[in-house]
Design an enzyme around this catalytic site. Structure first.
Site, PDB file in Angstrom:
ATOM      1  N   GLY A  21       0.800  -1.210   0.000  1.00 56.09           N
ATOM      2  CA  GLY A  21       0.000   0.000   0.000  1.00 56.09           C
ATOM      3  C   GLY A  21       0.834   1.262   0.000  1.00 56.09           C
ATOM      4  O   GLY A  21       0.384   2.315  -0.439  1.00 56.09           O
ATOM      5  N   MET A  22       2.078   1.154   0.494  1.00 55.54           N
ATOM      6  CA  MET A  22       2.945   2.321   0.603  1.00 55.54           C
ATOM      7  C   MET A  22       3.884   2.499  -0.583  1.00 55.54           C
ATOM      8  O   MET A  22       4.404   3.587  -0.797  1.00 55.54           O
ATOM      9  CB  MET A  22       3.764   2.247   1.887  1.00 55.54           C
ATOM     10  CG  MET A  22       2.940   2.349   3.154  1.00 55.54           C
ATOM     11  SD  MET A  22       2.139   3.946   3.318  1.00 55.54           S
ATOM     12  CE  MET A  22       3.571   4.996   3.481  1.00 55.54           C
ATOM     13  N   ASP A 136      -1.235  -6.182   9.710  1.00 54.11           N
ATOM     14  CA  ASP A 136      -1.598  -6.697   8.381  1.00 54.11           C
ATOM     15  C   ASP A 136      -0.969  -8.074   8.171  1.00 54.11           C
ATOM     16  O   ASP A 136      -0.259  -8.308   7.196  1.00 54.11           O
ATOM     17  CB  ASP A 136      -1.153  -5.727   7.286  1.00 54.11           C
ATOM     18  CG  ASP A 136      -1.741  -6.079   5.916  1.00 54.11           C
ATOM     19  OD1 ASP A 136      -2.755  -6.816   5.873  1.00 54.11           O
ATOM     20  OD2 ASP A 136      -1.200  -5.626   4.893  1.00 54.11           O
TER      21      ASP A 136
END
Length: 284
Positions: A21-22, A136
């Protein structure tokens, strides 16, 4: 002339090996030490986002303070002036993630799943003792080194340095939808017991050979996935699953965190105590 394939004047980028996601993770060559590493670059779209930058820097700092054989080692972090992107340097793990292991077309031996999960428990126990919640835990973030079967937990991009159950109000849930604990899907902060739920969900899917779903960004769908997900009893899916192993996983998947084991360490003890098979392809 600038060299776009060189980060910080020393890391030669190779092929893309992962996306989070980053940002993106590349295989790279450290020209100074003459060894292969992994480089995580913050996504260009997030490079000017101050909140995202703080989160990315925090991830780099977490790798620096977590030293454990089952956690991907952090080797450095910094800012590349030419590309104007922040980066994190990590050890390179040549192997497969648990997603690929679950998609081999044949069931994994139960003992091998137990070993993968037990080593991930060791990584999480170390993190929790340092006040860090992963946030996560999912198959894509569990790596198994091809050479010797060593298990490595990676991607601390959503990790928190502190936890407080149901403190600070609700927020938008983040993480891999299929593996979110119900309380996290409701918008409460991740805790060690939500990491436990997520790991038990991974264990269930590896034994049941269920491929993970594609993540969805819509909150209502995230909540629906996590709160209405009904995983079939493992005994009905795999008759070779020892009863204590199935029971340990089922307890860790309780919707109410108070009904789960008290810690990831307790889950590990129950899981391994219920499996008397020898490991095959995943050595200790």
């Amino acid at each position: 002339m600038s060299d776009e394939g060189l980060i910080a004047g020393r890391y030669r980028l190779g092929r893309l090996i992962g996306v989070s996601g980053m940002g993106m993770v590349y295989r790279a060559r450290d020209m100074l030490s003459a060894r292969n590493v992994a480089i995580k670059l913050i996504a260009q779209a997030l490079a000017a986002d101050e909140l995202a930058l703080r989160q990315f820097r925090r991830e780099g700092a977490l790798y620096a303070c977590l030293c454990h054989p089952n956690i991907v080692a952090g080797l450095g972090r910094g800012y590349d002036e030419l590309s104007r992107r922040h980066f994190i340097v990590m050890e390179l793990v040549d192997g497969d993630d648990a997603v690929k292991l679950a998609r081999t077309g044949r069931p994994l031996p139960v003992a091998d799943v137990v070993e993968i999960v037990a080593r991930t428990c060791d990584a999480l126990t170390h993190a929790h003792r340092h006040g860090i919640v992963h946030g996560d835990v999912a198959p894509a973030n569990i790596l198994v080194r091809r050479a010797d079967g060593l298990v490595k937990l990676t991607d601390f991009g959503l990790a928190r340095m502190r936890w407080s159950a149901r403190a600070g109000g609700r927020t938008r849930p983040r993480g891999t939808p299929r593996y979110l604990a119900p309380e996290v899907a409701e918008g409460y902060s991740a805790t060690p017991l939500s990491d436990l739920y997520s790991l038990a969900a991974v264990a269930h899917d590896l034994i049941a050979t269920n491929a993970p779903r594609v993540a969805c960004a819509d909150r209502s769908t995230v909540e629906l996935d996590a709160l209405t997900e009904q995983r079939s009893p493992l005994a009905a899916l795999r008759p070779d699953v020892p009863g204590p192993v199935a029971a340990a996983i089922a307890r860790a998947l309780e919707n109410d965190p108070r009904e789960r084991q008290s810690s990831v360490e307790d889950f590990r003890s129950a899981l391994c105590g219920g499996c008397d098979e020898s490991f095959t392809s995943i050595p200790a």
